[in-house]
Design a protein around this motif. Structure first.
Motif, PDB file in Angstrom:
ATOM      1  N   ASP A 176      -4.224   0.058 -10.257  1.00 58.98           N
ATOM      2  CA  ASP A 176      -4.998  -0.240 -11.236  1.00 58.98           C
ATOM      3  C   ASP A 176      -6.320  -1.460 -10.896  1.00 58.98           C
ATOM      4  OD1 ASP A 176      -3.619   1.267 -12.987  1.00 58.98           O
ATOM      5  OD2 ASP A 176      -2.311  -0.321 -13.584  1.00 58.98           O
ATOM      6  N   TYR A 177      -5.940  -2.277 -10.066  1.00 64.69           N
ATOM      7  CA  TYR A 177      -7.086  -3.210  -9.581  1.00 64.69           C
ATOM      8  C   TYR A 177      -7.960  -2.595  -8.873  1.00 64.69           C
ATOM      9  CZ  TYR A 177      -9.240  -6.755  -6.588  1.00 64.69           C
ATOM     10  OH  TYR A 177      -9.899  -7.475  -5.877  1.00 64.69           O
ATOM     11  N   GLN A 178      -7.780  -1.696  -7.946  1.00 61.12           N
ATOM     12  CA  GLN A 178      -8.816  -0.961  -7.303  1.00 61.12           C
ATOM     13  C   GLN A 178      -9.613   0.109  -8.196  1.00 61.12           C
ATOM     14  OE1 GLN A 178      -6.195   0.844  -4.389  1.00 61.12           O
ATOM     15  NE2 GLN A 178      -6.654  -0.626  -2.858  1.00 61.12           N
ATOM     16  N   ARG A 179      -9.149   0.649  -9.258  1.00 64.86           N
ATOM     17  CA  ARG A 179      -9.889   1.329 -10.427  1.00 64.86           C
ATOM     18  C   ARG A 179     -10.829   0.491 -11.122  1.00 64.86           C
ATOM     19  NH1 ARG A 179      -4.924   3.765 -11.266  1.00 64.86           N
ATOM     20  NH2 ARG A 179      -4.783   5.633 -10.096  1.00 64.86           N
ATOM     21  N   THR A 180     -10.154  -0.647 -11.336  1.00 61.60           N
ATOM     22  CA  THR A 180     -10.844  -1.388 -12.272  1.00 61.60           C
ATOM     23  C   THR A 180     -11.952  -2.104 -11.284  1.00 61.60           C
ATOM     24  OG1 THR A 180      -9.132  -2.367 -13.497  1.00 61.60           O
ATOM     25  CG2 THR A 180     -11.119  -3.779 -13.444  1.00 61.60           C
ATOM     26  N   VAL A 181     -12.118  -2.375 -10.015  1.00 65.22           N
ATOM     27  CA  VAL A 181     -13.136  -2.940  -9.239  1.00 65.22           C
ATOM     28  C   VAL A 181     -14.062  -1.727  -9.228  1.00 65.22           C
ATOM     29  CG1 VAL A 181     -13.566  -3.380  -6.938  1.00 65.22           C
ATOM     30  CG2 VAL A 181     -11.836  -4.615  -8.064  1.00 65.22           C
ATOM     31  N   ALA A 184     -21.254  -6.233  -1.792  1.00 66.31           N
ATOM     32  CA  ALA A 184     -19.682  -7.178  -1.677  1.00 66.31           C
ATOM     33  C   ALA A 184     -18.697  -6.407  -2.139  1.00 66.31           C
ATOM     34  CB  ALA A 184     -20.062  -8.589  -2.228  1.00 66.31           C
ATOM     35  N   GLY A 185     -18.982  -5.849  -3.474  1.00 69.65           N
ATOM     36  CA  GLY A 185     -17.800  -5.221  -4.032  1.00 69.65           C
ATOM     37  C   GLY A 185     -17.179  -3.873  -3.231  1.00 69.65           C
ATOM     38  N   THR A 186     -18.360  -3.203  -3.091  1.00 67.95           N
ATOM     39  CA  THR A 186     -18.025  -1.938  -1.943  1.00 67.95           C
ATOM     40  C   THR A 186     -17.235  -2.158  -0.935  1.00 67.95           C
ATOM     41  OG1 THR A 186     -20.044  -0.884  -3.045  1.00 67.95           O
ATOM     42  CG2 THR A 186     -18.935   0.090  -1.197  1.00 67.95           C
ATOM     43  N   ALA A 187     -17.545  -3.285  -0.261  1.00 65.30           N
ATOM     44  CA  ALA A 187     -16.619  -3.662   0.919  1.00 65.30           C
ATOM     45  C   ALA A 187     -15.429  -4.119   0.800  1.00 65.30           C
ATOM     46  CB  ALA A 187     -17.363  -4.730   1.936  1.00 65.30           C
ATOM     47  N   MET A 188     -15.269  -4.836  -0.468  1.00 66.43           N
ATOM     48  CA  MET A 188     -14.024  -5.346  -0.796  1.00 66.43           C
ATOM     49  C   MET A 188     -12.967  -4.195  -1.353  1.00 66.43           C
ATOM     50  SD  MET A 188     -13.144  -7.965  -4.060  1.00 66.43           S
ATOM     51  CE  MET A 188     -13.466  -6.997  -5.379  1.00 66.43           C
ATOM     52  N   LEU A 189     -13.668  -3.268  -2.061  1.00 63.41           N
ATOM     53  CA  LEU A 189     -12.885  -2.004  -2.319  1.00 63.41           C
ATOM     54  C   LEU A 189     -12.390  -1.140  -1.492  1.00 63.41           C
ATOM     55  CD1 LEU A 189     -11.890  -0.361  -4.726  1.00 63.41           C
ATOM     56  CD2 LEU A 189     -14.036   0.824  -4.878  1.00 63.41           C
ATOM     57  N   ILE A 190     -13.278  -0.980  -0.304  1.00 65.90           N
ATOM     58  CA  ILE A 190     -12.853  -0.078   0.955  1.00 65.90           C
ATOM     59  C   ILE A 190     -11.811  -0.868   1.798  1.00 65.90           C
ATOM     60  CG2 ILE A 190     -13.742   0.745   2.960  1.00 65.90           C
ATOM     61  CD1 ILE A 190     -16.305   1.388   1.550  1.00 65.90           C
ATOM     62  N   PHE A 191     -12.119  -2.380   2.002  1.00 65.40           N
ATOM     63  CA  PHE A 191     -10.932  -2.962   2.705  1.00 65.40           C
ATOM     64  C   PHE A 191      -9.516  -3.279   2.096  1.00 65.40           C
ATOM     65  CE2 PHE A 191     -14.813  -3.369   5.586  1.00 65.40           C
ATOM     66  CZ  PHE A 191     -14.248  -3.729   6.821  1.00 65.40           C
ATOM     67  N   ASP A 192      -9.707  -3.379   0.781  1.00 66.40           N
ATOM     68  CA  ASP A 192      -8.722  -3.230  -0.134  1.00 66.40           C
ATOM     69  C   ASP A 192      -7.871  -2.049   0.068  1.00 66.40           C
ATOM     70  OD1 ASP A 192      -7.369  -5.034  -2.598  1.00 66.40           O
ATOM     71  OD2 ASP A 192      -7.073  -3.059  -2.778  1.00 66.40           O
ATOM     72  N   PHE A 193      -8.222  -1.108   0.100  1.00 66.61           N
ATOM     73  CA  PHE A 193      -7.700   0.276   0.138  1.00 66.61           C
ATOM     74  C   PHE A 193      -7.170   0.424   1.486  1.00 66.61           C
ATOM     75  CE2 PHE A 193      -7.572   4.868   0.716  1.00 66.61           C
ATOM     76  CZ  PHE A 193      -6.889   5.208  -0.432  1.00 66.61           C
ATOM     77  N   VAL A 194      -8.031  -0.080   2.406  1.00 64.80           N
ATOM     78  CA  VAL A 194      -7.468   0.249   4.022  1.00 64.80           C
ATOM     79  C   VAL A 194      -6.488  -0.759   4.549  1.00 64.80           C
ATOM     80  CG1 VAL A 194      -8.306   0.613   6.256  1.00 64.80           C
ATOM     81  CG2 VAL A 194      -9.304   1.674   4.309  1.00 64.80           C
TER      82      VAL A 194
END
Length: 181
Positions: free
Chosen positions: A66-71, A125-135
């Motif tokens: 849910d957090y990643q979808r919101t981001v 910054a948000g895209t980096a955050m999302l990708i690194f959060d996922f990985v």
């Protein structure tokens, strides 16, 4: 902000820079320089927007929490608005074309570009955050997002201001001909 109306002291006009241009010629030069910046920023924002819009159709998108979808949703909104801001000068130019409003076009486009750069910074910054959060997990995502934002702030905000201050005080190896902007 440079006053391009010609009614007050024009910060863009250095009498020692070797140029002998009228206010109109200066506006034309400024517009040409802005167009080059627009070409870069428009391409970049469109690529970022396309990447984010295509991500939802990838098979692993359903693995996002849910957090990643919101981001992700926030990033889509920011990147679309950033693209709109980056393209707004085109519409502005079309509406004001041949209306003797070059100063308004140049000044407004400068503002649009500044806001667009902010949107690009948030999107990167948000895209980096999302990708690194996922990985790598939440901590890795936050670290990557903050890291990218720090680098962007240093290169896009701090460094240009330091260099501008140095140029204003005559520090450095630039000549007056190099400081014509």
């Amino acid at each position: 902000m440079n006053d391009t109306t010609g009614n007050a002291a024009d910060q863009d006009a250095d009498p020692n820079d070797g140029r002998h241009e009228t206010p109109t010629e200066r506006l034309d030069r400024n517009w040409d320089e802005i167009l080059q910046e627009l070409r870069v920023i428009q391409t970049g924002t469109q690529i970022l927007t396309g990447f984010l819009l295509a991500a939802v159709f990838q098979s692993r998108f359903s693995d996002l929490d849910d957090y990643q979808r919101t981001v992700y949703a926030c990033l889509v909104v920011v990147t679309i608005l950033t693209t709109v801001m980056g393209l707004a000068p085109v519409s502005l130019h079309r509406v004001l074309f041949r209306q003797r409003a070059k100063a308004t076009i140049v000044d407004s486009t400068d503002r649009f570009l500044q806001v667009t750069m902010g949107g690009v910074a948030i999107t990167l910054a948000g895209t980096a955050m999302l990708i690194f959060d996922f990985v790598f997990g939440r901590a890795g995502g936050v670290l990557a997002g903050v890291g990218v934002l720090a680098v962007v702030c240093m290169l896009w905000v701090v460094l240009p201001r330091v260099l501008r201050r140095r140029a204003a005080h005559g520090v450095g190896s630039t000549t007056s001909n190099d400081r014509r902007e």
